[in-house]
Design a protein around this motif. Structure first.
Motif, PDB file in Angstrom:
ATOM      1  N   GLY A 197      17.942  -5.537 -67.659  1.00  0.00           N
ATOM      2  CA  GLY A 197      19.349  -5.240 -67.387  1.00  0.00           C
ATOM      3  C   GLY A 197      20.265  -5.375 -68.590  1.00  0.00           C
ATOM      4  O   GLY A 197      21.487  -5.311 -68.462  1.00  0.00           O
ATOM      5  N   GLY A 198      19.696  -5.583 -69.785  1.00  0.00           N
ATOM      6  CA  GLY A 198      20.516  -5.660 -70.991  1.00  0.00           C
ATOM      7  C   GLY A 198      20.710  -4.296 -71.617  1.00  0.00           C
ATOM      8  O   GLY A 198      20.063  -3.313 -71.229  1.00  0.00           O
ATOM      9  N   HIS A 199      21.612  -4.221 -72.591  1.00  0.00           N
ATOM     10  CA  HIS A 199      21.857  -2.978 -73.324  1.00  0.00           C
ATOM     11  C   HIS A 199      21.452  -3.185 -74.783  1.00  0.00           C
ATOM     12  O   HIS A 199      21.587  -4.280 -75.315  1.00  0.00           O
ATOM     13  N   VAL A 200      20.999  -2.102 -75.414  1.00  0.00           N
ATOM     14  CA  VAL A 200      20.572  -2.209 -76.811  1.00  0.00           C
ATOM     15  C   VAL A 200      21.299  -1.173 -77.652  1.00  0.00           C
ATOM     16  O   VAL A 200      21.397  -0.006 -77.266  1.00  0.00           O
ATOM     17  N   CYS A 201      21.840  -1.618 -78.781  1.00  0.00           N
ATOM     18  CA  CYS A 201      22.461  -0.691 -79.732  1.00  0.00           C
ATOM     19  C   CYS A 201      21.632  -0.690 -81.010  1.00  0.00           C
ATOM     20  O   CYS A 201      21.386  -1.747 -81.592  1.00  0.00           O
ATOM     21  N   TRP A 202      21.187   0.479 -81.419  1.00  0.00           N
ATOM     22  CA  TRP A 202      20.493   0.607 -82.698  1.00  0.00           C
ATOM     23  C   TRP A 202      21.534   0.972 -83.743  1.00  0.00           C
ATOM     24  O   TRP A 202      22.095   2.056 -83.695  1.00  0.00           O
ATOM     25  N   ALA A 203      21.763   0.097 -84.691  1.00  0.00           N
ATOM     26  CA  ALA A 203      22.806   0.350 -85.688  1.00  0.00           C
ATOM     27  C   ALA A 203      22.193   0.526 -87.077  1.00  0.00           C
ATOM     28  O   ALA A 203      21.555  -0.383 -87.596  1.00  0.00           O
ATOM     29  N   SER A 204      22.384   1.717 -87.641  1.00  0.00           N
ATOM     30  CA  SER A 204      21.842   1.981 -88.975  1.00  0.00           C
ATOM     31  C   SER A 204      22.540   1.156 -90.041  1.00  0.00           C
ATOM     32  O   SER A 204      21.943   0.778 -91.037  1.00  0.00           O
ATOM     33  N   ASP A 205      23.824   0.906 -89.820  1.00  0.00           N
ATOM     34  CA  ASP A 205      24.578   0.156 -90.826  1.00  0.00           C
ATOM     35  C   ASP A 205      25.677  -0.668 -90.153  1.00  0.00           C
ATOM     36  O   ASP A 205      25.831  -0.653 -88.927  1.00  0.00           O
ATOM     37  N   GLY A 206      26.434  -1.368 -90.974  1.00  0.00           N
ATOM     38  CA  GLY A 206      27.486  -2.230 -90.462  1.00  0.00           C
ATOM     39  C   GLY A 206      28.524  -1.448 -89.679  1.00  0.00           C
ATOM     40  O   GLY A 206      29.015  -1.912 -88.643  1.00  0.00           O
ATOM     41  N   GLU A 207      28.840  -0.273 -90.164  1.00  0.00           N
ATOM     42  CA  GLU A 207      29.852   0.563 -89.515  1.00  0.00           C
ATOM     43  C   GLU A 207      29.480   0.847 -88.053  1.00  0.00           C
ATOM     44  O   GLU A 207      30.308   0.709 -87.154  1.00  0.00           O
ATOM     45  N   GLU A 208      28.234   1.214 -87.824  1.00  0.00           N
ATOM     46  CA  GLU A 208      27.798   1.520 -86.448  1.00  0.00           C
ATOM     47  C   GLU A 208      27.821   0.275 -85.566  1.00  0.00           C
ATOM     48  O   GLU A 208      28.196   0.338 -84.394  1.00  0.00           O
ATOM     49  N   ALA A 209      27.389  -0.847 -86.145  1.00  0.00           N
ATOM     50  CA  ALA A 209      27.381  -2.094 -85.372  1.00  0.00           C
ATOM     51  C   ALA A 209      28.808  -2.488 -85.003  1.00  0.00           C
ATOM     52  O   ALA A 209      29.097  -2.840 -83.857  1.00  0.00           O
ATOM     53  N   ARG A 210      29.710  -2.420 -85.983  1.00  0.00           N
ATOM     54  CA  ARG A 210      31.104  -2.801 -85.732  1.00  0.00           C
ATOM     55  C   ARG A 210      31.730  -1.903 -84.674  1.00  0.00           C
ATOM     56  O   ARG A 210      32.421  -2.360 -83.765  1.00  0.00           O
ATOM     57  N   ARG A 211      31.472  -0.598 -84.810  1.00  0.00           N
ATOM     58  CA  ARG A 211      32.077   0.346 -83.878  1.00  0.00           C
ATOM     59  C   ARG A 211      31.597   0.085 -82.457  1.00  0.00           C
ATOM     60  O   ARG A 211      32.376   0.080 -81.501  1.00  0.00           O
ATOM     61  N   TYR A 212      30.292  -0.169 -82.298  1.00  0.00           N
ATOM     62  CA  TYR A 212      29.739  -0.428 -80.961  1.00  0.00           C
ATOM     63  C   TYR A 212      30.425  -1.631 -80.315  1.00  0.00           C
ATOM     64  O   TYR A 212      30.850  -1.586 -79.163  1.00  0.00           O
ATOM     65  N   ILE A 213      30.542  -2.707 -81.093  1.00  0.00           N
ATOM     66  CA  ILE A 213      31.088  -3.943 -80.530  1.00  0.00           C
ATOM     67  C   ILE A 213      32.581  -3.787 -80.215  1.00  0.00           C
ATOM     68  O   ILE A 213      33.059  -4.217 -79.161  1.00  0.00           O
ATOM     69  N   ILE A 214      33.303  -3.130 -81.109  1.00  0.00           N
ATOM     70  CA  ILE A 214      34.743  -2.937 -80.885  1.00  0.00           C
ATOM     71  C   ILE A 214      34.980  -2.051 -79.666  1.00  0.00           C
ATOM     72  O   ILE A 214      35.811  -2.364 -78.809  1.00  0.00           O
TER      73      ILE A 214
END
Lengths: 231, 469
Positions: free
Chosen positions: B78-95
């Motif tokens: 039941g969790g979600h997974v974000c694959w982030a190539s770089d910091g920008e993608e990770a930051r955008r997902y969380i924001i």
């Protein structure tokens, strides 16, 4: 898509370095040793000694009545009128319900989900005492393993400044490797079936972030009392 | 010579900061002896470290299978997974997640990966209130600084400085006693936890076979961050994985002992997805951000071994350079010997990152203590060679090396320069050391002493000995 890109990069990279990595991986067995320190005979004594070194309190008692006496004293010391607790049948200490009733202690409602989450947690925050059982206890490090789940809330070992944990002698194992094997044996792939959370607890909450001075209870309980029922 | 290179300035600054020097000495000495005691007590420490290395190598060799397996198991729970190539993608997902869920207040437990992608700044910029909850991280957040040590982020702060911060920001009554400071921080942070809508944590290990993440800590702030708020977001560098839960029987043992000398850390949480139906507490949502940020490429090059690192910090404490300059001087998120390898790889935009591998005497103390036996000195040398190949060479250094080559390949010049050096040392050296040398050699003595040559050379001694016979 980033997932595909990352995986493609990984495959390209592993084409170059996988043989080296596999060779490194084959240089030692992966199975953990059941324990890592020279074995001692008396697991309860070893557990108690380790926990004491960490400034936790350990009590070795011969039966449930003696355990209740320790709990009674702690209720008195903390002046608790309400406690954050596992369901009492999950703790499994005979006479605990009667003791709490006799002392006029109420079991706080630990349901902190959904809309009422913040309000409930805020209401639970001032309670001075929490009580839990354990899944296993590890002698050589003085650790408890709590497998949470229905009737076994996480906050019952976390929120209050004083945590009492009840351990029965048969729950003691020697080392971490042994604990993990036992967990796999008992639950197989369903270790995380009824819960999303397992926690090893080794002594009271501590920090050395100010000038390397050891201080207890920065976030979790500053006091941990483990009662080992040996009878 | 344009000596405004930031790295050298930071080193200079650190060497002249007396309270930093005291703190570094106190902390590294303590960490070293605690680690030595804990590792020394093991029945077979060498074998356990060999096992740790083998387990990590296996995980890296199968990263292309284990990551999808971890992700699938997290999603199955039941969790979600974000694959982030770089910091920008990770930051955008969380924001975007925080915005979509109406989050206002965020609590964070220590995460080097989030430091690496400067997540706090991005979240604050997007209007969220972000509070670091590890005491050391909280102190430096109040001070507006960055961590100086992986395990002890605020070791550079004295108790007086901490007291001042708490008086100013938390209204504490002035004191230099530690216990009231601890109580003040506990109360202030407890309210932050209770009000938070989202908790962000790092990950010590991802466990592929059970879809769990492992968080290791001593304070309880990670437990609170992952229990109290309704959303839990965990950020994990993609290399921080093990294949099986049973592998933790090795990894947790070496991690705690190498980091702080503990047998196990106070709290080790294994978390797989959000709280289940029927559980009384725990988060409603769980998100795992898998951060690549260059790691998938590093795996294919000659720095792949650095990905075995489990971030214990043992190499920092053991390093004589780190002991002298502390973490801030390195300029990147990761400091010490492993930081000197990782920073040029993970933060290549830092202009003086290529200089960090120079900040080592190659003494090997780092490799000696590494729980997964990473050949750190070898990789530092490779970095140096790569920097030369990339043309990042100081012209004076180039000249010096040319001179050195000339001297070492011509016995007459070698002899003459030896004589000159010995003559010079009689005049200028103090207690067998040069404290100051004239330009351009002052660049060396600015940061460390230079050993003076002995009164007689080996050749002279040899000649005398033969005469006496």
């Amino acid at each position: 898509m980033s997932r595909d890109q990352i995986l493609a990069n990984l495959r390209t990279s592993l084409n170059a370095n996988r043989p080296w990595l596999l060779n490194e991986a084959s240089r030692a067995p992966h199975e953990p040793p059941p324990f890592v320190l020279p074995p001692e005979n008396d697991l309860a004594a070893q557990f108690a000694a380790e926990l004491t070194k960490l400034e936790g309190k350990a009590y070795r008692v011969p039966n449930a009545d003696e355990a209740l006496a320790v709990i009674d004293r702690l209720i008195e010391e903390t002046q608790a009128s309400s406690i954050i607790s596992w369901d009492l049948d999950q703790i499994g200490l005979p006479g605990l319900a009667e003791l709490l009733t006799a002392r006029g202690i109420t079991l706080a409602d630990t349901t902190a989900r959904g809309e009422e989450r913040k309000a409930r947690l805020q209401a639970l925050e001032p309670i001075p005492l929490c009580i839990s059982g354990v899944e296993l206890a590890i002698a050589e490090s003085g650790s408890l393993l709590l497998r949470h789940g229905p009737g076994k809330p996480r906050i019952a070992s976390l929120l209050a400044p004083c945590h009492i944990a009840i351990v029965f002698a048969h729950q003691l194992v020697r080392g971490l490797g042994e604990a993990l094997s036992l967990l796999a044996q008992r639950y197989g792939d369903e270790v995380f079936g009824p819960t999303s959370n397992l926690t090893f607890i080794t002594g009271p909450s501590r920090t050395a972030d100010i000038e390397m001075t050891l201080s207890l209870g920065i976030h979790g309980p500053p006091q941990i009392h483990v009662i080992i029922v040996e009878g | 010579m344009s000596q405004t290179i930031a790295f050298y300035d930071r080193v200079d600054h650190a060497l002249h900061d007396n309270s930093l020097q005291t703190a570094l000495q106190r902390a590294t000495t303590r960490f070293i002896s605690n680690r030595a005691g804990a590792i020394g007590a093991l029945s077979d420490a060498d074998r356990l470290r060999d096992q740790a290395r083998a387990i990590r190598a296996y995980a890296l060799a199968h990263l292309d299978e284990l990551l999808p397996k971890l992700a699938a198991n997290v999603e199955a729970r039941g969790g979600h997974v974000c694959w982030a190539s770089d910091g920008e993608e990770a930051r955008r997902y969380i924001i975007e997640l925080a915005q979509a869920r109406g989050v206002r207040s965020i609590v964070k437990s220590k995460s080097m990966a989030s430091e690496e992608i400067h997540l706090n700044e991005a979240l604050e910029h997007a209007g969220f209130e972000v509070v670091e909850t590890d005491l050391g991280e909280y102190i430096i957040q109040l001070a507006g600084e960055t961590p100086s040590h992986i395990i002890a982020p605020a070791i550079h702060k004295t108790r007086e400085q901490v007291s001042e911060l708490f008086v100013k920001h938390l209204g504490m009554t002035p004191t230099t006693e530690v216990p009231p400071m601890i109580r003040t921080a506990r109360q202030a942070l407890r309210q932050r936890f209770l009000q938070a809508d989202m908790g962000i944590s790092g990950v010590n290990f991802g466990v592929a076979d059970s879809g769990a993440i492992v968080i290791v800590e001593n304070e309880g702030n990670a437990r609170l961050s992952t229990t109290v708020p309704r959303i839990h977001v965990a950020i994990m560098g993609i290399e921080r994985i093990v294949a099986r839960m049973i592998d933790l029987g090795v990894m947790l043992q070496v991690l705690a002992r190498s980091a702080t000398g503990q047998k196990l850390s106070v709290y080790t949480s294994l978390i797989s997805g959000p709280a289940r139906p029927g559980e009384a507490d725990g988060p409603e949502e769980f998100h795992l951000v898998l951060l690549d940020n260059g790691r998938s490429r590093i795996l294919g090059g000659h720095y792949a071994e650095s990905l075995l690192c489990i971030r214990c910090g043992a190499c920092l404490n053991a390093c004589p350079v780190y002991q002298a300059i502390g973490g801030h001087a390195y300029g990147g998120v990761y400091s010490g010997p492993i930081g000197a390898i990782l920073t040029p790889l993970l933060q290549p935009d830092l202009p003086d990152a290529y200089l960090l591998p120079q900040a080592s005497s190659l003494c090997g103390a780092c490799q000696e203590v590494c729980p997964v036996r990473i050949a750190i000195p070898d990789m530092l040398l490779r970095h140096r060679a790569d920097a030369v190949k990339a043309g990042k060479v100081n012209p004076i250094e180039k000249l010096a090396i040319a001179g050195y080559t000339m001297t070492m390949t011509h016995p007459a010049i070698y002899n003459a320069s030896g004589k000159a050096a010995r003559f010079f040392s009689r005049i200028a050296a103090r207690k067998g050391r040069f404290r100051h040398l004239p330009p351009p050699l002052h660049l060396w003595t600015k940061q460390r002493d230079f050993p003076a040559p002995p009164p007689k050379s080996f050749r002279e001694l040899w000649a005398e000995r033969n005469k006496q016979r």
